[in-house]
Structures are given as C-alpha cells and as structure tokens.
Design a protein around this motif. Structure first.
Motif, mmCIF file in Angstrom:
data_model
loop_
_atom_site.group_PDB
_atom_site.id
_atom_site.type_symbol
_atom_site.label_atom_id
_atom_site.label_comp_id
_atom_site.label_asym_id
_atom_site.label_seq_id
_atom_site.Cartn_x
_atom_site.Cartn_y
_atom_site.Cartn_z
ATOM 1 N N PHE A 191 0.858 -1.176 0.000
ATOM 2 C CA PHE A 191 0.000 0.000 0.000
ATOM 3 C C PHE A 191 0.900 1.234 0.000
ATOM 4 N N ALA A 192 0.772 2.065 -0.998
ATOM 5 C CA ALA A 192 1.541 3.312 -1.075
ATOM 6 C C ALA A 192 0.575 4.473 -0.891
ATOM 7 N N LEU A 193 0.799 5.290 0.147
ATOM 8 C CA LEU A 193 -0.080 6.398 0.483
ATOM 9 C C LEU A 193 0.689 7.703 0.319
ATOM 10 N N ALA A 194 0.093 8.638 -0.380
ATOM 11 C CA ALA A 194 0.737 9.937 -0.630
ATOM 12 C C ALA A 194 0.097 10.988 0.260
ATOM 13 N N TYR A 195 0.973 11.842 0.852
ATOM 14 C CA TYR A 195 0.527 12.904 1.739
ATOM 15 C C TYR A 195 0.809 14.265 1.082
ATOM 16 N N ASN A 196 0.097 15.257 1.577
ATOM 17 C CA ASN A 196 0.285 16.612 1.044
ATOM 18 C C ASN A 196 1.671 17.174 1.368
ATOM 19 N N THR A 197 2.354 16.568 2.291
ATOM 20 C CA THR A 197 3.704 17.013 2.650
ATOM 21 C C THR A 197 4.754 16.519 1.673
ATOM 22 N N GLY A 198 4.319 15.711 0.681
ATOM 23 C CA GLY A 198 5.256 15.115 -0.253
ATOM 24 C C GLY A 198 5.718 13.745 0.176
ATOM 25 N N LEU A 199 5.284 13.312 1.354
ATOM 26 C CA LEU A 199 5.675 11.997 1.871
ATOM 27 C C LEU A 199 4.879 10.912 1.152
ATOM 28 N N ALA A 212 2.352 -5.623 9.716
ATOM 29 C CA ALA A 212 2.560 -4.542 8.755
ATOM 30 C C ALA A 212 3.919 -3.901 8.999
ATOM 31 N N VAL A 213 4.595 -3.602 7.879
ATOM 32 C CA VAL A 213 5.891 -2.913 7.914
ATOM 33 C C VAL A 213 5.710 -1.611 7.166
ATOM 34 N N THR A 214 6.051 -0.504 7.829
ATOM 35 C CA THR A 214 5.887 0.824 7.238
ATOM 36 C C THR A 214 7.237 1.375 6.833
ATOM 37 N N GLN A 215 7.270 2.023 5.652
ATOM 38 C CA GLN A 215 8.523 2.536 5.121
ATOM 39 C C GLN A 215 8.237 3.801 4.327
ATOM 40 N N GLU A 216 9.092 4.834 4.483
ATOM 41 C CA GLU A 216 8.950 6.066 3.733
ATOM 42 C C GLU A 216 9.832 6.017 2.501
ATOM 43 N N LEU A 217 9.243 6.448 1.375
ATOM 44 C CA LEU A 217 10.010 6.508 0.133
ATOM 45 C C LEU A 217 10.702 7.857 0.035
ATOM 46 N N LYS A 218 11.982 7.813 -0.288
ATOM 47 C CA LYS A 218 12.797 9.018 -0.326
ATOM 48 C C LYS A 218 12.582 9.769 -1.633
ATOM 49 N N ILE A 252 8.325 -5.350 -12.114
ATOM 50 C CA ILE A 252 9.191 -5.562 -13.271
ATOM 51 C C ILE A 252 10.306 -6.500 -12.825
ATOM 52 N N GLY A 253 10.291 -7.688 -13.402
ATOM 53 C CA GLY A 253 11.244 -8.684 -12.947
ATOM 54 C C GLY A 253 10.907 -9.129 -11.550
ATOM 55 N N LEU A 254 11.893 -9.030 -10.644
ATOM 56 C CA LEU A 254 11.674 -9.405 -9.256
ATOM 57 C C LEU A 254 11.490 -8.190 -8.362
ATOM 58 N N GLU A 255 11.383 -7.023 -8.962
ATOM 59 C CA GLU A 255 11.307 -5.781 -8.204
ATOM 60 C C GLU A 255 9.972 -5.116 -8.457
ATOM 61 N N CYS A 272 10.570 -0.127 -4.567
ATOM 62 C CA CYS A 272 9.909 -0.377 -3.275
ATOM 63 C C CYS A 272 10.806 -1.159 -2.330
ATOM 64 N N SER A 273 11.648 -1.983 -2.860
ATOM 65 C CA SER A 273 12.510 -2.770 -1.960
ATOM 66 C C SER A 273 13.593 -1.897 -1.341
ATOM 67 N N ARG A 274 14.086 -0.917 -2.113
ATOM 68 C CA ARG A 274 15.142 -0.046 -1.597
ATOM 69 C C ARG A 274 14.625 1.280 -1.096
ATOM 70 N N ALA A 275 13.352 1.578 -1.371
ATOM 71 C CA ALA A 275 12.721 2.833 -0.941
ATOM 72 C C ALA A 275 13.466 4.030 -1.489
ATOM 73 N N GLN A 276 13.990 3.932 -2.722
ATOM 74 C CA GLN A 276 14.769 5.001 -3.318
ATOM 75 C C GLN A 276 14.169 5.377 -4.662
ATOM 76 N N LEU A 277 14.343 6.614 -5.006
ATOM 77 C CA LEU A 277 13.932 7.130 -6.294
ATOM 78 C C LEU A 277 14.963 6.704 -7.327
#
Length: 1455
Positions: A191-199, A212-218, A252-255, A272-277
């Motif tokens: 589940f990817a949730l977008a906030y008005n703060t850009g998070l 559940a495991v929560t993680q912020e995407l950078k 895509i593939g295993l990611e 999503c696995s690395r939480a990086q852009l």
C-alpha cells in the motif's frame, strides 16, 4: 481491448430490478470523523478475470464505486447468473482512497483497500474454486452460481490479519490523499499512500501473520541533487510540487516499482525494496513549459501491459490551465539505469475528465462536456496510425427527454406514460420509487422491494389523486380532463427523468482486457460494444470512413470499388437522415404498423416533402452530385442490400444429428456464452440497436430511390445534373423492378425485428397445456426461465428459451478461435448476427413463432402474424397454424378452426407443419399429408373439448381423403360419430356410423350410440333408427349389457321390449320381459317395488304371447341361470354356449367330460298359462307383503307351498286357495285355517275382523260401527280378484245380517261350497274335523252339505272326534232317511223299499256308535237314553231291511 478498426457504441442492459445489497459496517479504530475534512468526487474501478477460456470466468468482471466512506463492490457475468453478487462496505467515518486493486491467486481473489486511517486485505474464494464446489450448478445450470461476494462476512473483514491501522501520532497531521495498492510476490500486499507534505508511505502487509511494515520513500535519487529543493529542505518540508497526486505500482522482474505523477508534472519512479527514487522525468511538452500551472483537475496516471511483449506502458493525463494532454511513456532499463521513453502525446478534449483507461493501442476517456453531457471517446496511441490527435467518439445512448411526446393520439395519457415508464429496461424500480416519493412529497412509499405490478398501481393511484386535487371538484369536459391528466403524468415523468439523469452520471471507466468496456455510472452501468459495419457507416462522418477499414468485413471487403460506392451511398443516407423531419419518420412507421406498403408510404412522404420544399436546393444538388460520383450505382445499391440481408450466406439451424461429435465439441466451447440475464439483456439491446439502424437505412434508402425517381421524372422541368445520365429509363427500370421490391421487403422485415426486440411480453393467464404441446414435436424448445419480478421483451424471453441455444449453435459453426471468442468484436457481433437470423421473418426458420406458442404468448402471436400479413411469403401455412393455435388457446375456436383449415393447404410443403405438426413416421409413408395434418388439428380441438370444430375439421378431411385407399377414412368417420354423439346430435352420429367403411368400428360405434342413448333415456330416439344390417348385433349387444347390469336398471330391457314390439316380434318381446321378471325374483332382495316390477314384466309377457299368431307358437323358453367363469352370472335359453375352437365333449386337458357334463340341459317351454301362473304367484307375494310387512324380507323367497302356509297363517285364505289351485296343492290346510279363524272370530275386535274380511275379497258390504257415539259409515272395497270365479259379492254369501262373525262363517261356507267339487267331501271333512277339534258347533250349512255329499263319512268323523251325541242324532236321521223319511236331506232319491234300489247304511259305524253309547250310558243317563233310542231304531231298521230283503228275493223269484 483488442484492435478494432470500426466504432463503438453504448448498450445499456436491463437493470430495472433493485440490487440486494449485503451491508457490512467496519470500525477499525483508526482516525475518526475525517469525512468533513476531505471532499472528493465519487470514483470507480473494475477488474476482469484473466482466464477467458472457461465459461465461469469468461465475460465476468467486478466493478466498484467509492463514495466517501462507502465502498460498493459488484460482480457481474454475461455468461452466468450470479447470486449474492453485491456487497457494500461502510468504513465508519473513514474516507476511502482511490487505488483499490483486485488480484487473482490460485485459489483466491484478493481485494486491497486503503482508507485514510487503515489498509485492508480482503480474501475471497476464486471462481474456479466455487465452480468446483458448486454441484447444484452442474445439475441445474439455469439457476446460476454463487458470486465471490456471496460468502463475505463481518468477521472475515474484521480479522486482525486482514487489516492494519495507520497511526497518526499528531492529531492535526495531514491525512493521505492518494493511494495505490499491489499484490507482490508471495502474496504480500503493498500500500503506497501519498501525503500533502510530499511523503509517500509504503506499507507491507504480511499474508500469513498480518504484520505490517511501514517505510517512507525518499525523494532523492541515488546521486543526491544538492541544488534541488535546498530551500525546502532547510524549511523542513517538501515543496508542493513534489506531492504525488496519482500513483501506480507494477512489478518488473523481481522488483516492484512505484510510479507517481506529481504536481510539478514530473513522473517519478521508486524502487519499493530499496525505498529510493530510481528515475524521474518531466512530462511537460515544449508547448506547456510556460503554462504548467496546475489546472482544475489533478494529474492522473494509468498503466497498460502489452500482451505480446509484456512491456509496461504508462498513460498520464496532465491538466493545466491552458490545456490538457495525454502523455504515453514507457519505462526502460538500459544497463541497470532506468529512464522513460516517450511514446505519444495526445491533446485532450476541452471537457472535464471523469476517468480514463489505457490499453496497449488506445486511450479511452469519459468526459463531462460544458453542456453537462457525457462523452466517451478513444484515441489511438500508435504512431503508424497518424491520427493520434483524433478522438473517435463512442456512440452513447441519448438521454431521456424531459417531456414525453405522445405520438399515438388514440392512447390516453395513462396508457401512454405507463407503457413508456414501465417498459422493460426503461426506468429502474429505485428511480420510479424515488420519483413517486418526490411526486407525493412523502417518504413512506419509498419501498424498493415492491413488485412492478404493485408499484405501477401505486403510481396510477398517486397520479389520479393529483388529478383530482387539481380538478378541485370542477366539472371538466373530456378534453380538459385529458389535458389535466397529461399535465399530471408529465410531472411524474419529469421526476423520473430527474432521478434517472442523476443516476446516469458517469463515475468511472473499466477496461475489460480484450472483452470490452464498462462505463460505471452513479447507480448503474453500461457496456461499450463494437459496432458492425453498417452501424459504423451510419454513425461515422463519411469523410472519415475508408474502404480499407472494411478489409476484414464480410461482403464489404470483397471489392474496394464497390465498397467505396457503398460508403458514398451511406453518406447520402446519413445526410438524408438528418434532413428527414421527425414527423415524416413517425408517419412512415405508423403506416407500416397499419400494414401499408412501404413503397407507397414513402412515395407519399417524398412527394409531400418536395411539395412543401422541405428539401433545400443545395441538398438536392449535392444529392445529384453524390449519385453521379458513383462508379456503379446499381452495384453499390445491391451490395448495400446484401449487407442488409441478415440470413445471406449464413448457415441455417444447426442439426444435432449432423456430425454430432464435432458439433458437441464446438458447442462445448460456446456453452453458456451470453446466457445470463445480464448477457441476454445486452444481446437483446444490441440486436435492437442494430435493427433500428438498419431500419433507418432501409427507410432512407427508399426515400433516396423515390427522390432519385422524382429527379429523373422532372429532368425536363428543371435543369439538374442527372440530365447527363444516359439510359435513364434503364435506371428507372432497375430501381422499380430490382432495388425497390427488395428494399421494401427488408424495410418490413426490420420493422418486425424491431417489434420483436421492443415488445414487452404478456403474462398469459392461459396455461399452455403440456398435453396439447405434446402433440407437436416441440421438445427442443426446452424449459425457459420466466422472471418473477421483471417484465421482459419478447426477444429476451426468446433468449431465455431456445433462442440462445440455437444462436450459440450457429456461432459454434463459425469455429472461432479461443483467442477470438472472448473478443466482443468477434463473439458478440457474430452472436447478435446469429440471433438476428433466428428472428429474421423472411426465412424458412420458424423458431421464434414456434417458441411463442410454447411460452403462451398468444396475443403476441396474433400481433406477430398481423405484422407479416400481406407481404411475407415465407411460412404462410405455419403462421396460419400458429395464429389458429393462439385463437384456440384463447377460446376463440371458430376463428381457430378457419385458420387451421386454411393452413391445411400448405401442409405438404411447409417444413414446420411437416416436422413439428404432422410428424409423419415410417408407418405413415404414402398417406395423404393433408389428412395427417387435419388429424393432428382434430386432436387439438379434442383436448380442449371443442367438438363442433373437431367435426368440421373431420368432415373437411373426409372430403380431402381418397375413399379407395386412405387408411384414415374410417378413423375420420369415427371422429365425426363420437363428437356428434357427445354433442347430442344423434341422427348425425347414426349417419356417420352407417357410412363408416370399417365393420369393426361400426359395431363399436353402435355400442356407443346405444349405450349413450340408454344412459340419457333417449329411447324414443334410439327406437326410430333402422339399424340397417346391424339388428342382430344390436340385440346381442343390448342383451349382454342388460345381463351385465343390475336387474333394477330397466332401460336395457325396456328398449329391447320396445324394439321387438316395434318389429312385431312378440315372442322375443315376451322372452325379454320374462327374463327380466325372472331376474327380479332371483337377484333382488324381494322388496315390494321389485315384486311389483316383476308382476308387470310377467303381465307384459302374457300380453305379448297373446298377440303371437298363430297361437300354437305362443311359447317361450324359460331362461336358466348358470355360473360362468370369473364369478359372472349369465343367462342362456336353448343350448349351451361353446366358444369357437373348444370341443363340447372334452375339457381343457383333453379328457372326456362326464356324462352329466355332456348331457344337454333340459329345455323348459313356457306357454301363456305357465306365465300367468308365475304372475299370480308374484301377485300373492305382493299381497302378503302389503298385508303383513314383517314378511317383506322372506315373502318373495317362499315356494308356493310355503307361501300357502304363510297366507293361511296371516288370514289371506282366498289368495292361498288361488295358489293351491294354480300349483295343484292341498286345500285342506287353508280350510282348516279359515275354520279356526271363524271359530275365534268372536274373540277378535270388530275393526280387525272387518279388515280381515276385506283382505279376503269381500265387496259391497256396508257396516255401521259405533265408537264414542259417532256413527262412521264405511264401505269396504276389495281388490279385484282375477280368479275365474270372479268377485265374492253379497249375493254370493246370501247375507241376512251385517254381523262380521256371521259374514266370516258365510265366507267359509262360500269358499267350501265353491271349491269342493260335487260328490267330494275332502274339504268338508277337514272343516268338520277342525271344528270338532276346536269343540265348536257344527254349522247347519256344513252338516247339511256334508249329509248331502257323504253322511257315512260325517258319521265316522263325528264318532272319531268323540261327538257321540251328534253322531247318535245323525245316525238316527240317517236311518230314518234310509227308511224313507227325510231322504232328500241325505242325498237319497228313494227310501228303503222292495221296489227301490239298494241303499247303503254304515251299520258297522252305527254298531261302534252303539258300543260307545252303551259304554257312556253306564255313567250318564243322557247317553243311556240315546243308546236305547238308537238301538230300538236300529232294530227297527234291521227288521225293515230283513223284510224288504225277503220281498226282493220273492219278487226276484217270481220273475
């Protein structure tokens, strides 16, 4: 959706019935009361199952609607009826985010839902698993199967392992506004949730534990951008441009990667696995760099997967103030580096986007225009097309007009509005219910569970109430009342339209892979289907249509030049469609409804338009130019006519016996295709849309041809381009002789098809008789499912029955591949085309009318036949039969008879009549087909009891039959006979029986005729027939029947008696009556009524025998009862009956019978006297029972001797004497009884004594009885005595007084004197002896008579009885009489003299008397004196005898 070069069109299936929602309320304990802080539009989405090769997942989809905190999930299938397919989740005060996704696993369907405060993972069973476990569906496929939502429960939704609550530690923390979900490997929910703060918050939900495991995407990349967003970083928050407004997840593939479009117009990609852009790019084109301000709508991103390469395509809708566009990009990974490749950019329409979806080749979008109209369009995204900026509109159904135009002036407002509002598929029940509540300004009536009939009644009552309220008790004329009623109905209709428009607001678009498109609306949905070639030509701008588009189209792709001409012709027709006034179109349709010739109707319309100058000169010039631009007008027209013909080059009805294994394989592939209620409605609506388009084409084509003819005719009067055309007359001839007739037929045919598609079915109150249908070969009709709450059209009902089966059979013969079958441009269009062939009226196929008969749609049958009347040359005989059957079911038998007889002329060449009605078997080969048909018709009338019509049909069949060799002729005569007989037409029945050529049937019918007339007591009718050649059979028949029936049933014997009397055969008549009388005596209980009937029978027998001439033939044979087999009792007369082939001398084992068995039974001949004797015996029994009812049970069974004894005992002495005389019985007991009665008469009351005397035939006696000083004068009348002696009268008794005791003695005297023959004293002796036994006085008349007859015997009787004194007196008188003194009292002619004859005196008896007197005299002087006197007289007698004897001796000696 697959590539399709033609256009698309909206079809709205029937969704009038309210959906039954399962409500589930969830409260996860997350953030509360967020609804008032977030305002979002309603959104929707959907999902289509991946496997389209199985019928339980093919054409099956799920769509959902989100409204604030309510999520509605609906599952539908076009192939199966789903139960429990709607569920509504309500998340308590928690807003639901867009981004719901549905995923399939091996056994389950997973639904991922995110709210602002929680995420949910709903686990539902997969349709494959339900199908394996659903055994009911395999047995009863018509019942459907369960939806995946049928088993949802609150407990399953509240299971802690299925959801996770998002913790917001700060109360004023902003909430997520966008979300995307995905089911990753190992069924892990993302589940990817977008906030008005850009998070962007990524939540992973474990499928097993629910942890559940929560993680912020950078926001930064692998190489930090130091110069980007420093100011924002120093402020501690992200820029608004970095806020993700729409996201998608893809693996895509295993990611798993997250793709998000942000407010700044950048497309970003996270791992999503690395939480990086990992990649980002700007989507702004060169023209939008300076106008990149966010527009009124958010950016939206969608994805699509190429089915061949599995490549990911991303479609992004960018909304800016200046313009909006669609950008198609593809993520690419080169050497481990991710970037985006731009594919295409499409400018968007100037309208508000509601939703869009992306396919590998097209972008589909739904818009709301500035005029608040819904628009659905598509654009191609392939560069090869060259038309990427061109949006092709989807043809949507026109919204309902606010005002209903009543086109038929004969309909009153109530009928017109109710027909329209409650037409199938028009308004949902929910809409009508809401409109009713609004119209009544009340909410008490808002019950969506009402049936349509109840709801219709409530609507009518509400509108009628409003009419009365508006009238305000004023007297209105008819026209004023109709205007007021129309005004009130228009108000209610406006309420319905208002709610319907609100419910039709689009909320989303769902792409069903290769199947089609679903347009989700606020309260229902519609489907986007491909159009066929003619629809595409009709709705598309002719300038945008090219022959290349029809390369794969049947007929149109054969010749590009002809196809080009056809396109131009269609351009003319489309242009004419826009210019034809609506009044002209309605008038033309009305003329067709009234069976007018379309050619004449359109000629009048064109003439009126030309005269009124409705067609502009510019149009006429353009019209001429278009026709002149055709390479071959005739070829183009003929190609269009071929395309309009539904059954052209199409297979007929599939025969099951032809290549059965191949047929079964093909049918298995298309089993259940479009067979659900939703699928049936979709197919029916699609066929209706196609029929309407084709009808409009035919109508416009007729108008074009007439306009062409008018232009040619007016060449000399006006200058036009057609003046340059050579051979104008040949063009006119071709139009009139070839084109016009075919187009006229097609126009009428499509009008009938439209009528079939839109006509509601009627609920038949006449139950279709299964027995009547069993006469016809309608087994392949099958059972059809009749809806319980929804009115259906005739076509939908047909699809519920055999229509869908046969349509799938035709589709299976096309042998579509497994890839083509799920694609609507192949399967749906071909299926609709196959269905069109089945309802096409101008073909030998008769499946639809045949089904109407099975379904009991009798009134619709009449209308269907009327629509085809006068122009359709196909199936004339079958239609006449069908119409006659409908009239027959509705009770109009005479109309039915005429029509069924009319159809007989087509019986030998009509396939339906031959195969379904006549059903000629091998044993009927060579027989007259028309006669076989009429026999079936006769059975139809017989089953309904219409005998008069059956007679008429049978007479017609007799006239048509060949008398020489038709084996059914005798059967037809039998039919005429039987029905005339049941109707009471006895003379006609007799005539039919006589002319029947089959002697066996004649005998059977004779039996029926006789029995019927006897049962109805029509003996006068029965007796008047001559029975030519059937008299012996008649007699034998009635005799057997009479002997089988109870003897108390008189009609059979009475008929035989009357018949023989009429034929003057009195001996048989007498034998019949005697037999019945004999049976009455033997088979009845012997009651009075039976005895009286028996007496009448014997009397009739006597009368008939007296009429026999000559008299020596006046005799009959006494019938003898014998015991036959099976405990049946019968009669025979003269000889034993021996069955044919049975030896009379041997038994069944072949052994010789005993002599007693072989001996012929003795024959007893009865003459008149014998019968009369039987009659008197019965009369005596009757008199006994009447006199003494206690003998009612035994009196009839007494033998003559027993009867005499009983009669004597009850005092019926005269009757007893009669029986004794007839049967030669002893009289003594009767006289003894009568003597005793006379002796005891003094002890009996006078009334009883008189009654006793009356019963013994005393007449003419008057007696006065004194009872309580009341004088009662009685005259006692007696029953006539039929004895030879006649009646006993007063003169016979020589009465001197009226004392009943004296009369009784006189009766004894009379009977004794008349019964005893002269010279005999047998009865005197019995009376005297009885008197002596009773010690009674011997009456003088008795002793006087006895002395005259036999004084010696009297003396002996007295002496034997101990009457010594009387004997002494008698002896003295006897002696003196012998001596000559008083000789006349003893029957002596002379006394004792020497000259007289010798005289007898019982001396020995006198001696015995003297001894008795002497013995008694020793004790009694009285007897002593008698002894002395008698002894002296005896001595004197001895002396006299001695003297006389001597004198006689002397005298003899002297001689």
């Amino acid at each position: 959706m697959g590539e399709f070069s033609l256009g698309f069109r909206e079809v709205i299936p029937d969704q009038t019935l309210p959906e039954k929602w399962k409500e589930i309320h969830l409260n996860t304990g997350g953030t509360q009361s967020t609804l008032q802080d977030i305002k979002v539009l309603e959104k929707s989405g959907g999902y289509c199952y991946k496997d389209s090769s199985k019928y339980h997942t093919r054409n099956r989809f799920i769509y959902w609607r989100i409204s604030q905190d309510v999520l509605e999930l609906v599952e539908h299938s076009l192939d199966l009826n789903l139960s429990g397919n709607t569920v509504r989740y309500k998340f308590q005060d928690t807003h639901i985010l867009e981004g719901i996704t549905i995923h399939e696993t091996f056994n389950n369907v997973v639904i991922l839902i995110a709210t602002v405060s929680s995420v949910h993972r709903l686990l539902l069973p997969h349709p494959n698993r339900i199908h394996k476990e659903d055994h009911t569906f395999s047995l009863y496929p018509d019942l459907g199967t369960q939806s995946i939502f049928a088993g949802v429960t609150l407990d399953a939704a509240q299971n802690s392992s299925t959801f996770h609550v998002i913790n917001h530690p700060v109360i004023n923390t902003c909430l997520p506004h966008a979300c995307v979900t995905w089911l990753a490997m190992k069924e892990e929910a993302l589940f990817a949730l977008a906030y008005n703060t850009g998070l962007v918050l990524l939540i992973r939900l474990d499928p097993m534990s629910g942890m559940a495991v929560t993680q912020e995407l950078k926001q930064d990349t692998l190489v930090p951008r130091f110069l980007s967003g420093i100011a924002g970083a120093l402020r501690g928050k992200a820029s608004d441009d970095l806020v993700a407004v729409s996201m998608v997840l893809h693996e895509i593939g295993l990611e798993t990667y997250l793709f998000a479009v942000c407010q700044d117009g950048y497309l970003r990609m996270w791992s999503c696995s690395r939480a990086q852009l990992v990649a980002y790019t700007s989507l702004l084109s060169d023209g939008t760099e300076h106008g990149s301000t966010q527009g009124a709508q958010h950016h939206v991103i969608r994805k699509a997967i190429c089915p061949k390469t599995s490549e990911l395509l991303l479609g992004v809708f960018l909304c800016y103030e200046s313009q909006s566009e669609f950008c198609i990009v593809k993520p690419v990974n080169e050497s481990g580096t991710h970037h985006f490749q731009f594919i295409y950019t499409i400018n968007a329409d100037k309208a508000d986007l509601v939703d869009f979806c992306l396919s590998p080749t097209e972008v589909w979008a739904v818009w709301i225009s500035a005029q608040m109209e819904t628009v659905v369009s598509r654009a191609c995204i392939t560069k090869e097309d060259g038309e990427g900026d061109t949006w092709h509109p989807v043809i949507l159904e026109q919204p309902m007009e606010s005002k209903l135009e009543i086109t038929d002036p004969c309909l009153n407002p109530w009928r017109a509005y109710t027909n329209y509002i409650f037409h199938p598929g028009q308004f949902p029940v929910v809409i009508i219910t809401k409109a009713l509540s609004l119209f009544c300004r009340s909410t008490t009536l808002s019950d969506v569970n009402l049936s349509l009939s109840v709801l219709k009644d409530q609507v009518c009552v509400a509108v009628e109430t409003e009419i009365r309220k508006e009238a305000k008790e004023c007297e209105l004329s008819d026209d004023e009342y109709l205007d007021l009623a129309e005004s009130c109905w228009a108000k209610f209709y406006a309420c319905c339209v208002h709610y319907h428009r609100a419910a039709s607001k689009p909320v989303g678009l769902v792409l069903l892979r290769q199947t089609g498109l679903v347009l989700v609306k606020k309260h229902h949905f519609s489907l986007i289907r491909p159009m066929d070639a003619l629809e595409h030509l009709f709705f598309t701008d002719p300038t945008k249509v090219f022959p290349e588009q029809f390369g794969q189209t049947l007929l149109l792709g054969d010749d590009p030049d002809v196809c080009a001409d056809l396109i131009k012709i269609m351009g003319v027709l489309v242009d004419l469609e826009e210019r034809l006034p609506e009044e002209t179109k309605l008038a033309f349709s009305k003329e067709l409804f009234h069976l007018s010739n379309p050619d004449e109707a359109m000629r009048d319309c064109v003439k009126e338009m030309v005269n009124s100058q409705s067609l502009e000169t510019e149009f006429l010039d353009q019209f001429e130019e278009s026709l002149l631009g055709l390479q071959d007008l005739h070829s183009g027209m003929m190609k269009l006519v071929e395309a309009l013909t539904l059954d052209l080059n199409c297979p007929g009805r599939m025969e099951e016996e032809e290549n059965s294994s191949q047929t079964s394989r093909l049918l298995l592939r298309v089993s259940h295709l479009y067979s659900s209620s939703l699928g049936i409605s979709t197919v029916a609506q699609s066929l209706y849309q196609m029929a309407v388009v084709r009808f409009n084409i035919c109508r416009n084509l007729l108008a074009t041809l007439h306009l062409l003819l008018w232009l040619i005719e007016t060449i000399d009067a006006r200058e036009n381009l057609l003046a340059t055309v050579h051979n104008r007359q040949s063009v006119v001839n071709a139009v009139k002789a070839i084109l016009m007739p075919r187009i006229v037929i097609l126009t009428q045919a499509y009008y009938v098809v439209m009528w079939v598609c839109e006509t509601p079915t009627t609920y038949s109150i006449v139950d279709p008789s299964v027995q009547r249908l069993s006469l016809l070969n309608l087994s392949d009709m099958g059972m059809f499912r009749r809806p319980q709450f929804r009115t259906q059209t005739l076509l939908e009902l047909f699809l519920l029955g055999p229509g869908s089966t046969h349509a799938r059979g035709l589709l299976a013969r096309l042998d579509l591949s497994d890839d083509q079958l799920p694609m609507w441009d192949h399967s749906l269009l071909q299926y609709v085309s196959s269905l069109g062939q089945l309802v096409w009226p101008i073909t030998s196929n008769f499946l639809l009318p045949e089904f109407l008969l099975v379904a009991g749609q009798y009134t619709l049958i009449q209308e269907y036949v009327r629509q085809l009347q006068g122009w359709c040359e196909w199936n004339n005989g079958a239609r006449s039969f069908l119409l006659g059957s409908s009239y027959l079911a509705l009770g109009e038998r005479h109309k039915a008879c005429d029509l069924l007889l009319l159809a007989a002329g087509q019986a030998f060449k009509d396939n339906f009549l031959l195969s379904k009605v006549i059903q000629q078997g091998p044993e009927q080969e060579g027989q007259d087909v028309m006669v076989l048909y009429l026999l079936k018709v006769i059975r139809m009338f017989e089953q309904l009891g219409y005998r008069d019509c059956a007679i008429a049909v049978a007479n017609e069949a007799i006239r048509k039959a060949t008398p020489a060799n038709d084996p059914n002729l005798s059967m037809l005569h039998s039919v005429v006979f039987e029905h005339h007989l049941h109707l009471g037409h006895y003379q006609e029945a007799y005539d039919a029986m006589i002319v029947n050529p089959d002697p066996v049937r004649r005998k059977v019918h004779l039996n029926m005729l006789v029995m019927t007339l006897l049962i109805h007591c029509k003996l006068d009718v029965l007796i008047k027939f001559s029975y030519e050649g059937l008299m012996s059979e008649l007699e034998q028949m009635v005799e057997v029947r009479a002997r089988r029936e109870s003897v108390l049933t008189t009609k059979y014997y009475n008929f035989l008696y009357a018949l023989h009397v009429k034929k003057e055969n009195y001996r048989k008549a007498s034998a019949v009556m005697f037999e019945r009388g004999l049976r009455l005596g033997q088979e009845t209980s012997g009651d009075l009524a039976a005895l009286e009937s028996q007496a009448k029978c014997y009397m009739s027998c006597v009368n008939c025998l007296r009429l026999v001439e000559p008299e020596h033939y006046a005799w009959i044979v006494r019938p003898v009862m014998e015991s036959a087999g099976d405990s049946k009792v019968g009669f025979y007369f003269t000889v034993d009956y021996v069955a044919p082939g049975i030896s009379p001398k041997r038994d069944s084992a072949g052994e010789h019978k005993a002599d007693s068995e072989n001996k012929r039974k003795q024959v007893e001949v009865l003459e008149v006297a014998d019968v009369r004797r039987e009659y008197q015996l019965v009369k005596a029994r009757i008199k006994l029972i009447k006199h003494s009812p206690k003998h009612a049970t035994t009196g009839s069974r007494l033998s003559p001797s027993e009867l005499v004894a009983v009669l004597t005992n009850v005092g019926l002495y005269t009757t007893a004497l009669t029986i004794c005389r007839l049967f030669k019985l002893r009289y003594e007991p009767v006289f003894e009884g009568l003597t005793s009665a006379c002796v005891t008469a003094r002890d009996v009351d006078e009334h009883s004594l008189w009654k006793w005397l009356t019963h013994n035939n005393i007449s003419g006696i008057f007696v006065i009885c004194f009872d309580k000083n009341v004088v009662i004068c009685l005259k006692l009348m007696t029953i006539n005595n039929v004895e030879e002696q006649g009646k006993i009268t007063e003169r016979d008794l020589n009465l001197d007084d009226k004392d009943p005791v004296s009369i009784s003695w006189k009766l004894l005297e009379h009977l004794l004197m008349t019964t005893e023959r002269p010279g005999l004293t047998l009865f005197h002796k019995a009376v005297t002896r009885r008197l002596c036994q009773l010690e009674a006085f011997l009456p003088h008349w008795l002793t006087a008579s006895y002395r005259q007859r036999n004084p010696a015997e009297l003396l002996r009787v007295l002496l034997a009885c101990g009457r010594v004194a009387d004997a002494a007196d008698l002896a003295k008188d006897y002696i003196w009489a012998v001596l000559g003194c008083g000789k006349e009292y003893f029957g002596l002619k002379e006394g004792l003299t020497s000259a007289g004859p010798p005289i007898y005196l019982p001396v020995n008896t006198v001696d015995l008397l003297l001894l008795e007197l002497e013995s008694a005299g020793k004790e009694d002087q009285f007897y002593r004196k008698l002894f002395v006197s008698l002894q002296e007289l005896m001595d004197y007698y001895i002396d006299t005898v001695t003297r006389v004897s001597r004198d006689k001796v002397l005298a003899a000696g002297m001689k």
